[in-house]
Design an enzyme around this catalytic site. Structure first.
Site, PDB file in Angstrom:
ATOM      1  N   ASN A   1      22.017   9.412  99.801  1.00 24.35           N
ATOM      2  CA  ASN A   1      22.403  10.574 100.613  1.00 24.35           C
ATOM      3  C   ASN A   1      23.900  10.788 100.471  1.00 24.35           C
ATOM      4  O   ASN A   1      24.676   9.836 100.609  1.00 24.35           O
ATOM      5  CB  ASN A   1      22.091  10.342 102.095  1.00 24.35           C
TER       6      ASN A   1
ATOM      7  N   HIS B   1      13.896   6.021 110.535  1.00 24.63           N
ATOM      8  CA  HIS B   1      15.026   6.956 110.558  1.00 24.63           C
ATOM      9  C   HIS B   1      15.605   6.929 111.982  1.00 24.63           C
ATOM     10  O   HIS B   1      15.605   7.927 112.688  1.00 24.63           O
ATOM     11  CB  HIS B   1      14.571   8.352 110.130  1.00 24.63           C
TER      12      HIS B   1
ATOM     13  N   GLU C   1      19.632   5.024 105.713  1.00 29.69           N
ATOM     14  CA  GLU C   1      21.044   4.829 106.040  1.00 29.69           C
ATOM     15  C   GLU C   1      21.312   3.680 107.005  1.00 29.69           C
ATOM     16  O   GLU C   1      21.764   3.905 108.147  1.00 29.69           O
ATOM     17  CB  GLU C   1      21.629   6.130 106.608  1.00 29.69           C
TER      18      GLU C   1
ATOM     19  N   GLU D   1      19.130  13.127 100.380  1.00 21.73           N
ATOM     20  CA  GLU D   1      19.741  14.109 101.302  1.00 21.73           C
ATOM     21  C   GLU D   1      21.023  14.642 100.703  1.00 21.73           C
ATOM     22  O   GLU D   1      21.842  13.885 100.189  1.00 21.73           O
ATOM     23  CB  GLU D   1      20.118  13.477 102.655  1.00 21.73           C
TER      24      GLU D   1
ATOM     25  N   TYR E   1      27.159  13.620 101.492  1.00 23.59           N
ATOM     26  CA  TYR E   1      27.643  14.846 102.133  1.00 23.59           C
ATOM     27  C   TYR E   1      29.113  15.122 101.823  1.00 23.59           C
ATOM     28  O   TYR E   1      29.512  16.247 101.578  1.00 23.59           O
ATOM     29  CB  TYR E   1      27.464  14.765 103.654  1.00 23.59           C
TER      30      TYR E   1
ATOM     31  N   ARG F   1      10.108  15.079 102.370  1.00 24.78           N
ATOM     32  CA  ARG F   1      10.552  13.783 102.890  1.00 24.78           C
ATOM     33  C   ARG F   1      10.539  13.842 104.416  1.00 24.78           C
ATOM     34  O   ARG F   1      11.265  14.630 105.013  1.00 24.78           O
ATOM     35  CB  ARG F   1      11.956  13.453 102.364  1.00 24.78           C
TER      36      ARG F   1
HETATM   37  C1  FCB Z   1      22.410  11.912 107.731  1.00 25.80           C
HETATM   38  C2  FCB Z   1      21.114  11.662 108.448  1.00 25.80           C
HETATM   39  C3  FCB Z   1      20.310  12.890 108.735  1.00 25.80           C
HETATM   40  C4  FCB Z   1      21.175  14.076 109.096  1.00 25.80           C
HETATM   41  C5  FCB Z   1      22.324  14.235 108.141  1.00 25.80           C
HETATM   42  C6  FCB Z   1      23.218  15.402 108.435  1.00 25.80           C
HETATM   43  O1  FCB Z   1      23.301  10.888 107.997  1.00 25.80           O
HETATM   44  O2  FCB Z   1      20.309  10.801 107.690  1.00 25.80           O
HETATM   45  O3  FCB Z   1      19.369  12.573 109.722  1.00 25.80           O
HETATM   46  O4  FCB Z   1      21.559  14.008 110.398  1.00 25.80           O
HETATM   47  O5  FCB Z   1      23.085  13.075 108.097  1.00 25.80           O
END
Ligand code: FCB
Length: 443
Positions: A297, A126, A171, A353, A299, A83
């Site tokens: 995505n 992006h 995002e 992600e 985290y 990607r």
């Molecule tokens: C996301 C972004 C990516 C990276 C990660 C840690 O928000 O899409 O570019 O910075 O966080």
């Protein structure tokens, strides 16, 4: 602790049809700044006190010059897909025409991926908006959505059949909220009257681009990548529960509900008129254009309490945390995927992600990042749990292929499964990279 990544023997994620990949973004890795137009991140980096280490993206991982070696690195990881994102200011010149040198750069990469049977997942935006468009209002100017459509029209015609999947935006929450409301990302604009306006123009750009992609590139998977930070209440008091629900609508659902339901969350009516987006007739129809896939995505999660002045107040996350200070809470990943699947009629989902910044140490040429391996293990399990609960998930991308420019954090935070020495540009596959490779190649 384990250096291996494993999944239950019956897991769909062990099927060869499940796509594993690694992800990057143009501004974070490329460098090669003199061979493109300036973008909003160049300007933001040149503004004092915006980037923690005072750095910029002028060289980054020098991927612009080292892409051939980086392709070998990608091959060596055994992944099914890569990607990457296209730098709009590299491929389109100021008069809105293709810049052939920039286009050729990506054509070479895409051809190289194809020749090695690696599927290209291309993100069209992006965050690196051409600066000359920001000078005309950027995402606060409705016209930018139409400029985006025209860029996507030109580039998708040239890329032809080299691409497996297109994501219009990465995002939009970050572009709109971080860039135009709290100002911690480029272009650094602050004000509640801006965030939702920028968000609407971004979503409009997405819908307009979907129309073009469907026409120019009917055989690729065309969709969008959204990020989610699920919102949890600090206590079970009604006030905290309501605060977390408001935060969820404001920060998360705002970007997905229009795509599937053709409207913004109900809380819009509670926002002052001057904070609301300007919606023209027909906009919501454009925004609800069917998508072939949804990129998600993930985290971390966030915890909220009720507040007297604002609708919600985020509290400091508990431990364990990554080097970003983000709580490690994989259960929120499963709960997110299951809840989105209940709320909306989702197309196939790709985890575009997931990953963690850790305080890596390279010792004798080895990065033994057990903490990151654990993060991946827990989150792969979380995805597997969601699949078992009926969510249609077709792939998973590690963020990131390699350490890179982590936006406002500069080079201080390392997300790679490959270590980058920024003085020598030497790449070293971390233990997490090796574990990922073993998981993929042992399927
Ligand atoms: C996301 C972004 C990516 C990276 C990660 C840690 O928000 O899409 O570019 O910075 O966080």
């Amino acid at each position: 602790m384990t250096v291996k990544l494993t999944l239950p023997a019956q897991s769909e994620m062990l099927s060869k049809d499940f796509i594993y990949g690694v992800a990057t973004a143009s501004f974070q890795i490329e460098g090669g700044k003199d061979l493109r137009l300036p973008c909003i991140w160049d300007t933001f980096c040149n503004t004092p006190n915006k980037i923690v280490d005072g750095s910029n993206g002028e060289i980054a991982c020098d991927h612009f010059n080292r892409w051939q070696d980086d392709m070998k690195l990608i091959d060596s990881l055994g992944v099914d897909a890569y990607r990457l994102s296209i730098s709009w200011p590299r491929v389109i010149n100021e008069s809105g025409e293709l810049n052939q040198a920039g286009v050729d750069y990506y054509l070479n990469i895409l051809d190289r991926l194809k020749s090695n049977n690696i599927k290209a997942f291309v993100t069209l935006y992006h965050w690196d908006l051409p600066q000359h468009l920001e000078d005309q209002g950027g995402w606060l100017n409705r016209e930018t959505a139409y400029k985006f459509r025209s860029y996507v029209d030109l580039i998708s015609k040239v890329f032809g059949n080299r691409v497996h999947a297109y994501a219009t935006l990465n995002e939009p929450f970050c572009s709109a909220f971080l860039g135009y409301e709290v100002g911690v990302h480029a272009p650094g604009i602050v004000g509640k009257e801006f965030g939702k306006k920028a968000a609407h123009h971004l979503l409009l750009a997405h819908g307009l681009a979907m129309e073009v992609l469907t026409k120019n590139s009917p055989n690729t998977l065309n969709g969008i990548v959204l990020n989610f930070t699920p919102c949890y209440p600090e206590s079970d008091s009604l006030a905290d529960i309501n605060a977390a629900a408001f935060a969820d609508d404001y920060l998360n659902q705002w970007y997905i509900k229009p795509l599937f339901d053709g409207k913004y969350p109900e809380i819009m009516s509670q926002l002052p008129t001057e904070h609301q987006p300007e919606i023209h007739d027909g906009d919501m129809t454009i925004i609800t254009h069917a998508i072939d896939f949804l990129g998600i995505n993930f985290y971390t999660r966030a915890i909220y309490r009720a507040d007297t002045d604002e609708h919600f107040l985020q509290i400091d996350p508990p431990n364990p945390r990554t080097d970003m200070g983000w709580e490690i809470y994989p259960k929120a990943f499963t709960e997110l995927l299951v809840s989105l699947n209940e709320k909306y009629t989702l197309p196939p989902v790709y985890i575009t992600e997931n990953g963690a910044a850790m305080a890596d140490k390279i010792i004798d040429g080895v990065v033994n990042d057990q903490d990151r391996v654990n993060y991946y293990q827990q989150h792969l399990n979380a995805v597997n749990d969601a699949i078992e609960q009926g969510v249609q998930i077709k792939g998973y991308f590690a963020w990131s292929l390699m350490d890179n420019f982590e936006w406002a954090e500069g080079y201080l935070k390392r997300f790679g499964i490959v270590h980058v020495d920024y003085d020598t540009q030497v790449r070293t596959v971390k233990a997490s990279g090796l574990a990922y490779k073993t998981l993929i190649t042992n399927r």
